[in-house]
Design an enzyme around this catalytic site. Structure first.
Site, PDB file in Angstrom:
ATOM      1  N   LYS A  42     -11.660   0.073  -2.520  1.00  0.00           N
ATOM      2  CA  LYS A  42     -11.108   1.311  -3.083  1.00  0.00           C
ATOM      3  C   LYS A  42     -11.641   0.745  -5.006  1.00  0.00           C
ATOM      4  CE  LYS A  42      -7.422  -0.045   0.232  1.00  0.00           C
ATOM      5  NZ  LYS A  42      -8.447  -0.446   1.349  1.00  0.00           N
ATOM      6  N   HIS A  45      -5.406  -3.126  -2.612  1.00  0.00           N
ATOM      7  CA  HIS A  45      -5.399  -2.417  -4.129  1.00  0.00           C
ATOM      8  C   HIS A  45      -5.207  -3.361  -5.069  1.00  0.00           C
ATOM      9  CE1 HIS A  45      -4.540   0.680  -0.740  1.00  0.00           C
ATOM     10  NE2 HIS A  45      -3.582  -0.315   0.084  1.00  0.00           N
ATOM     11  N   SER A  50       0.936  -1.701  -0.086  1.00  0.00           N
ATOM     12  CA  SER A  50       0.154   0.099   0.377  1.00  0.00           C
ATOM     13  C   SER A  50       1.023   1.511  -0.072  1.00  0.00           C
ATOM     14  CB  SER A  50      -1.263   0.558   0.694  1.00  0.00           C
ATOM     15  OG  SER A  50      -0.329  -0.224   2.762  1.00  0.00           O
TER      16      SER A  50
END
Length: 353
Positions: free
Chosen positions: A205, A173, A145
Site C-alpha cells: 500500500k 493503511h 479499511s
C-alpha cells in the site's frame, strides 16, 4: 480499462510509489541477479540477503527489536494471532476489523469477543469480566479499511496495560503514511514496543510493493518463526520484491513531500466535499468513503462515474453492513488538485442526476 484511460480513485497506492522508477529498477536489477521466484520457504533456502536487509530496515523504522516478513497481510495476521493464542486464551477485536483479523480470531481457538467500534467503555466492560487465567490479546485496525477512521491506540494501550493484555495493531493503511517519518501508527501515537507489542504492517500500500511484516520484541519474532504456520509453510516473497521494497523505504526519507502532498489533498477534498454537501464519512486518512446506503444505488453511481472517466469501486455487503453501501474513495500522492476537482465535479453531477 477495456481500451479507455480512467482517473483512478480506488487503489491503496497512497504515496504513488508503485510505478516509481527506483522501485522498478531495483526489481529489474535484482531479478536479473536472483531470478524471479523465492525458491523455497524462508526456513529452507528462500531467505536471501535482501530479505534480511529488509527485515532489519523495518525493525529500525518502526522502533522495534526485530521484524519478520510474511508473503501477505492476511497471512501475517493469521499467523500471528494463531501462534500467540489457543484454547483457554481470550481475544477481543473491534467489530470493524479486517476480515483477516476476524478469521484469525475464530481459527485461534481462543474465546473470541467483538467490541463496539472504537468503544473503549464496551471494551473495558468485557476486559473486566474476563477470567484470570489465559493470555489476552486486544486486536484492532490502526486505520479501518472501509471507514478510514483511526483506532484510539493510546487509549487501547492504556487498557491493555491495566488489564494485563497484549495489544496488536494492523497498520496496513497507516504504514508509510502516518507519522512524521512515515513509520506508521506507532510513531503517530508515540507508542513504544512495550505499549504496542505486536505491530503488523503491509508493504503493498503506502510502500508500493508487496508483502507484509510483523515487528516487535525478540521473543515475539522467535515465537512466530517457530509457531506461525503461514510463515513456516509458504514460499518466501521473491528477492526482487524485497529489493523493490527497500527502495520504497528509502523514498520515505528521500521524498517526504509525498506524505505532505497527500495530507494537503485530503484536507482539500474534505473541504470541497463539505462545500458541496457530499455525504462523506468522518475520516482524516487517505480513505474517504462516500456513504450511499442502498446497494444498487452505490453500484449505479460507480457505473455513472466510470462513464465519466472516473474509477471508484462501490463497496457493499457483506464487506460492509447492510444499508451502508458506499463509494470508497482513496487518495494518493500521485493525484493533483486538478484530479480532485475532476472527481468532485463528477460526483456532484452523478449525485444530482
Amino acid at each position: 480499462m477495456d481500451g479507455r484511460e480512467l482517473l483512478q480513485f480506488c487503489s491503496n497506492d497512497y504515496l504513488g510509489l508503485a510505478n516509481h522508477p527506483k522501485l522498478i529498477a531495483a526489481m529489474q536489477d535484482t531479478a536479473a541477479q536472483f531470478g524471479v521466484g523465492g525458491g523455497a520457504s524462508h526456513l529452507v533456502c528462500g531467505h536471501s540477503s535482501y530479505h534480511h536487509q529488509l527485515e532489519e530496515r523495518l525493525a529500525k523504522i518502526t522502533g522495534r527489536d526485530r521484524a519478520l516478513l510474511f508473503s501477505t497481510g492476511y497471512m501475517a495476521n493469521l499467523g500471528t494471532v494463531t501462534a500467540l493464542l489457543g484454547k483457554g486464551d481470550h481475544i477481543l477485536e473491534d467489530r470493524l476489523n479486517h476480515a483477516s483479523l476476524l478469521d484469525a480470531g475464530l481459527l485461534s481457538g481462543a474465546r473470541f469477543q467483538r467490541f463496539q467500534h472504537n468503544d473503549m467503555a464496551d471494551l473495558e466492560r468485557r476486559l473486566r469480566k474476563l477470567p484470570a487465567d489465559g493470555n489476552r490479546l486486544i486486536v484492532v485496525d490502526a486505520v479501518f479499511s472501509m471507514d478510514g477512521d483511526m483506532a484510539p491506540l493510546a487509549e487501547l494501550a492504556a487498557l491493555a496495560q491495566k488489564y494485563n493484555a497484549w495489544l496488536m495493531a494492523d497498520d496496513a493503511h497507516g504504514f508509510g503514511v502516518l507519522g512524521e517519518s512515515g513509520a506508521g501508527c506507532a510513531e503517530f501515537f508515540g507508542l513504544s514496543q512495550q505499549e504496542l507489542p505486536v505491530l503488523m504492517g503491509t508493504l503493498g500500500k503506502g510502500i508500493g510493493s508487496f508483502g507484509a511484516f510483523v515487528a516487535g520484541s525478540e521473543a515475539l519474532i522467535e515465537t512466530l518463526i517457530q509457531f506461525a504456520r503461514p510463515y513456516i509453510y509458504t514460499t518466501a516473497m521473491p528477492p526482487a520484491v524485497a529489493a523493490a521494497t527497500i527502495a520504497g523505504l528509502n523514498l520515505l526519507s528521500e521524498e517526504p513531500w509525498r506524505r505532505q502532498h497527500l495530507q494537503e489533498l485530503i484536507g482539500y477534498f474534505r473541504e470541497q466535499a463539505q462545500a458541496f454537501a457530499l455525504p462523506l464519512m468522518p475520516s482524516n486518512t487517505a480513505i474517504q468513503p462516500l456513504l450511499i446506503g442502498d446497494e444498487q444505488a452505490a453500484m449505479a453511481l460507480s457505473a455513472a462515474l466510470e462513464q465519466r472517466g472516473i474509477l471508484v469501486s462501490a463497496i457493499r455487503p457483506p464487506t460492509v453492513p447492510v444499508g451502508s453501501s458506499r463509494l470508497r474513495i482513496t487518495l494518493s500522492a500521485a493525484h493533483s488538485k486538478a484530479d480532485i476537482d475532476c472527481l468532485l465535479a463528477a460526483l456532484v453531477e452523478v449525485l444530482a442526476a
